[in-house]
Design an enzyme around this catalytic site. Sequence first.
Site, PDB file in Angstrom:
ATOM      1  N   HIS A 218       0.794  -0.936  -0.012  1.00 47.07           N
ATOM      2  CA  HIS A 218       0.019   0.078  -0.058  1.00 47.07           C
ATOM      3  C   HIS A 218       0.941   1.122   0.542  1.00 47.07           C
ATOM      4  O   HIS A 218       2.022   0.854  -0.035  1.00 47.07           O
ATOM      5  CB  HIS A 218      -0.701   0.255   1.238  1.00 47.07           C
ATOM      6  CG  HIS A 218      -0.280   0.132   2.873  1.00 47.07           C
ATOM      7  ND1 HIS A 218       0.245   0.581   3.190  1.00 47.07           N
ATOM      8  CD2 HIS A 218       0.104  -0.859   3.795  1.00 47.07           C
ATOM      9  CE1 HIS A 218       0.721   0.561   4.335  1.00 47.07           C
ATOM     10  NE2 HIS A 218       0.670  -0.389   4.721  1.00 47.07           N
ATOM     11  N   CYS A 234       3.264  -5.201   6.639  1.00 47.45           N
ATOM     12  CA  CYS A 234       2.761  -4.645   5.317  1.00 47.45           C
ATOM     13  C   CYS A 234       3.851  -4.121   4.424  1.00 47.45           C
ATOM     14  O   CYS A 234       5.196  -4.242   5.155  1.00 47.45           O
ATOM     15  CB  CYS A 234       1.920  -3.463   5.712  1.00 47.45           C
ATOM     16  SG  CYS A 234       0.030  -4.441   6.204  1.00 47.45           S
TER      17      CYS A 234
END
Length: 343
Positions: A218, A234
């Site tokens: 992301h 992440c």
Amino acid sequence: MAEKRKIRVLLATIALLPWLVTAPPASLAATPVNPSTSAEQTEEQVLLSHATTQSYDRQSWSVIGSQREHRVKGRESLLEIARDYGLGYREIAMANPALDPLLPGDGAKVVIPGARVLPEAPFGHGILINLAEKRLYYFFQEGEENLVITFPVGIGATDGETPPGDFTITTKLTEPNWTVPLSIWQKRPYLQRVIPPGPDNPMGSHALQLSQSSYFIHGTNRPWSIGRRATHGCVRLYPEDIPLLFRITPLQTPVRIVRQSLKVGVRMDEIYVEVHPDNSMSNSDYLLRAQELLQQKNLVESADLGRLLNAVRGKRGVPVRIDQERRELRAEGDDRAPGGNKL
């Protein structure tokens, strides 16, 4: 500084325009989405990616990019310079160990380490994230041509490491909410459990979810974290990079996350090794891995053991030439590469 940034945005826009107005090939067509644009966009959010597409050939040309130099202007920091050249913090700091990252000094010479050996990948179309160098590679094909785009990334910290393994892209989100993981919320109960899109949302403007996990690739609201171990697992990209990766990545794209601390590549008759620091490996481990890769590529007889030893000891994180021809790696990269189009 603001005027300089506007000029860079304009130049990047001109470079991107031919690519942006052309529909991607069928193999790259992303699933249609309905992106929602925030009412107020900051200057950082409208910057365009400096990523480039480059051709490669695993057999004869697997070293891409070039090393450059930059002269510091005024009070520029290495963080700003890194972002302007599509680098992460670790990359530029390792290449310039004598410079102060925050105030390198007006006129200081900064090495821009833009050359890199391609990591070993099991596919011609997919995402490979190399944790050792904190960099993401997107491999794809147009006709018979093999192409790659690469981005610096932030990865998981020691208390929430990014897991290696094989995944696929299962979900694509624009302006995602962030549901605070329970482990984080227990430590910081003052946080909302769900953070809506906006400047306080650490997921940024776009997100790609990995299969069989709660992990995403992301954007970020903290661009200075790119090139660092800074997430809870992440993988995050610069705000200007994630929309590009999002656009060209279809659902079900394979993703492999690896830790390749040593890579071997070729550029015609030249052999290069790229070595990254890894506390879990000794110099003997590095040399054994180098021998394995050189044997796989039938390059053992052409390699110079002394130069290989120096590269392993140095662990500079940049391609170092190790073939028996005694010439130094050029400061300016060789422009004979088979392609290389500015996006």
